[in-house]
Design an enzyme around this catalytic site. Structure first.
Site, PDB file in Angstrom:
ATOM      1  N   TYR A 145       0.961  -1.355  -0.075  1.00  0.00           N
ATOM      2  CA  TYR A 145      -0.052   0.161   0.068  1.00  0.00           C
ATOM      3  C   TYR A 145       0.779   1.060   0.047  1.00  0.00           C
ATOM      4  O   TYR A 145       0.451   2.264  -0.455  1.00  0.00           O
ATOM      5  CB  TYR A 145      -0.989   0.024   1.323  1.00  0.00           C
ATOM      6  CG  TYR A 145      -2.207  -1.068   1.202  1.00  0.00           C
ATOM      7  CD1 TYR A 145      -1.984  -1.967   0.178  1.00  0.00           C
ATOM      8  CD2 TYR A 145      -2.838  -1.193   2.081  1.00  0.00           C
ATOM      9  CE1 TYR A 145      -3.032  -3.069   0.058  1.00  0.00           C
ATOM     10  CE2 TYR A 145      -3.999  -1.966   2.080  1.00  0.00           C
ATOM     11  CZ  TYR A 145      -4.112  -3.177   1.141  1.00  0.00           C
ATOM     12  OH  TYR A 145      -4.915  -3.977   1.073  1.00  0.00           O
ATOM     13  N   LYS A 195       3.742 -15.343   1.646  1.00  0.00           N
ATOM     14  CA  LYS A 195       3.601 -16.309   0.596  1.00  0.00           C
ATOM     15  C   LYS A 195       5.216 -16.685   0.174  1.00  0.00           C
ATOM     16  O   LYS A 195       5.400 -16.205  -0.769  1.00  0.00           O
ATOM     17  CB  LYS A 195       2.782 -15.259  -0.380  1.00  0.00           C
ATOM     18  CG  LYS A 195       2.506 -16.126  -2.014  1.00  0.00           C
ATOM     19  CD  LYS A 195       1.420 -16.907  -1.737  1.00  0.00           C
ATOM     20  CE  LYS A 195       1.167 -17.425  -3.076  1.00  0.00           C
ATOM     21  NZ  LYS A 195       0.387 -18.721  -3.203  1.00  0.00           N
ATOM     22  N   ASP A 227      -2.914 -18.578   0.861  1.00  0.00           N
ATOM     23  CA  ASP A 227      -3.881 -19.186   0.245  1.00  0.00           C
ATOM     24  C   ASP A 227      -4.517 -20.433   1.111  1.00  0.00           C
ATOM     25  O   ASP A 227      -5.510 -20.451   1.285  1.00  0.00           O
ATOM     26  CB  ASP A 227      -3.558 -19.599  -1.232  1.00  0.00           C
ATOM     27  CG  ASP A 227      -2.077 -20.045  -1.510  1.00  0.00           C
ATOM     28  OD1 ASP A 227      -1.244 -20.180  -0.212  1.00  0.00           O
ATOM     29  OD2 ASP A 227      -1.775 -20.591  -2.224  1.00  0.00           O
ATOM     30  N   ASP A 251      -5.395  -7.298   5.466  1.00  0.00           N
ATOM     31  CA  ASP A 251      -6.670  -6.427   5.143  1.00  0.00           C
ATOM     32  C   ASP A 251      -7.813  -7.427   4.810  1.00  0.00           C
ATOM     33  O   ASP A 251      -8.756  -7.441   5.278  1.00  0.00           O
ATOM     34  CB  ASP A 251      -6.323  -5.622   3.899  1.00  0.00           C
ATOM     35  CG  ASP A 251      -7.325  -4.634   3.556  1.00  0.00           C
ATOM     36  OD1 ASP A 251      -8.231  -4.683   4.298  1.00  0.00           O
ATOM     37  OD2 ASP A 251      -7.128  -3.652   2.784  1.00  0.00           O
ATOM     38  N   ASP A 255     -11.175  -9.360   7.253  1.00  0.00           N
ATOM     39  CA  ASP A 255     -12.336  -9.513   6.898  1.00  0.00           C
ATOM     40  C   ASP A 255     -13.094 -10.746   7.027  1.00  0.00           C
ATOM     41  O   ASP A 255     -14.035 -10.910   7.156  1.00  0.00           O
ATOM     42  CB  ASP A 255     -12.607  -8.715   5.586  1.00  0.00           C
ATOM     43  CG  ASP A 255     -12.871  -7.180   5.713  1.00  0.00           C
ATOM     44  OD1 ASP A 255     -12.497  -6.636   7.054  1.00  0.00           O
ATOM     45  OD2 ASP A 255     -13.009  -6.339   4.716  1.00  0.00           O
TER      46      ASP A 255
END
Ligand code: NAD
Length: 367
Positions: A145, A195, A227, A251, A255
């Site tokens: 970001y 990852k 994943d 992020d 959620d």
């Protein structure tokens, strides 16, 4: 002489003032019971501040936060302010500058599914029976970001958009240390999500986590690829306790975890900073949900996310672990006694208002 904690309360918009009122009354009662003092300043933020002062984060509000040990935040935004230019909108112009100003580098979001509310989870009953609580710790100031270069350009008749993922070792060390310290206070199990089969950033992340783990031998560290983590949370949520990950993965996963509980009005959050006032760690504490304009002013909002944000503030900024546990157990007891606001109501339970459930939680503080 009891210790005094300075708190800036920023109720904001929509249901913010309704749920904040309950949280403040509860904090004051808890202070009486546990013999500490609270010095509270209340300031305008978000749309309410735009209307009264012309900007979402007035100087006076920011300076009240600067002289405080922690910020208790409600929520900001609503349809009235949606026509403003994007960078003047309440969330963008109040919350993001606050995070930046106080270098809030760690976002903590507990996904709490109480046993009595497990039917609200979209997961199969056998997966969530007895409830669960997973604490997701997300790095908040680095990664994709914020990395440079960033931008969109034309090249050879095509358009190229670039985002850059950057992590410094020091940034990973900082969040890793925090995650181990928190895991040590809980079930001593930490899952690090990355990852590492594809990303250079994740190789660094994993190496640093392993290095820092040497300093916390009592905590069991495991690694999951992002994943796989997304799948395992759904397959076996009860096997997790504390999860730590970088900004983008956090992020998305936080959620996903919130959704697994099915009750947004129950979920608090904390954003912790590097700032230290003596023994206190500066932090901003707020519900995970927004200002819920659809139910604002009706007295039906669930104040539990805001109340549990107070518990997080006492634990993570002021190290008042017993007082935090007192609040959490008062909430559990209130739910176990069958009281429900509209968002978590089900057949056979008692539908109550924001104020009624707040009153009951305060009464249950004394047990
Ligand atoms: P929201 O979280 O406000 O509402 C989503 C749904 O959840 C609504 O049906 C709402 O009634 C319900 N809900 C949320 N909190 C609740 C509570 N405590 N009790 C009962 N029900 C609750 O999300 P949204 O509708 O996408 O956003 C509404 C406004 O909030 C927008 O202006 C958005 O920008 C803002 N927002 C602010 C923050 C923040 O201040 N941190 C975060 C998210 C959204």
């Amino acid at each position: 002489m009891p210790l005094t904690y300075k708190i800036a309360a920023l109720a904001g918009d929509g249901i913010g003032p309704e749920v904040m009122a309950e949280a403040i009354e509860l904090l004051q009662r808890c202070a009486e019971l546990d013999d500490f003092r609270v010095e509270l300043t209340e300031s305008l933020v978000g749309g309410a501040a735009i209307d009264a002062k012309g900007k979402a984060l007035p100087e006076e509000t920011l300076s009240n936060c600067e002289v405080s040990d922690a910020v208790l935040f409600g929520s900001v935004g609503g349809p009235q302010w949606e026509k403003l230019p994007p960078n003047e909108q309440p969330e963008r112009a109040a919350l993001l500058p606050l995070r930046k100003h106080f270098s809030l580098f760690a976002n903590l979001r507990p996904a709490l599914c109480l046993p009595e509310l497990s039917a609200a989870s979209p997961l199969r009953p056998d997966l969530v029976q007895g409830g669960f609580e997973i604490l997701c710790i997300r790095e908040l100031t680095g990664g994709l970001y914020f990395g440079q270069p960033k931008g969109t350009r034309k090249e050879h008749g095509d358009t190229i958009a670039v985002d850059t993922m950057v992590y410094r070792k020091s940034e990973v060390e900082r969040i890793a240390n925090l995650a181990f310290q928190i895991a040590r206070l809980r079930k001593r199990k930490l899952v690090s999500v990355d990852k590492a089969n594809v990303l250079e950033n994740s190789l660094l992340w994993r190496a640093v986590l392993k290095e820092i783990a040497q300093e916390y031998p009592e905590v069991e560290l495991t690694h999951l690829l992002v994943d796989n983590a997304a799948m395992q949370f759904i397959r076996a949520p009860k096997t997790f306790d504390v999860v730590v990950t970088e900004n983008l993965f956090g992020d998305i996963l936080s959620d996903e975890l919130a959704m697994l509980t099915g009750s947004i009005g129950m979920l608090p959050s904390a954003s912790l900073g590097t700032g230290q006032h003596g023994y206190y760690r500066f932090g901003l504490y707020e519900p995970s949900g927004g200002s819920a304009p659809d139910i604002a002013g009706q007295g039906v909002a669930n104040p539990i996310a805001q109340i549990l944000s107070v518990a997080m503030m006492l634990r993570y900024s002021f190290h008042l672990n017993d007082s935090a546990a007192r609040i959490e157990s008062a909430v559990r007891k209130t739910i176990a006694n069958g009281l429900r606001t509209r968002d978590i109501w089900s057949e056979g339970t008692d539908l109550v208002s924001t104020k009624e459930i707040g009153l009951e939680i305060r009464a249950n503080l004394e047990d």
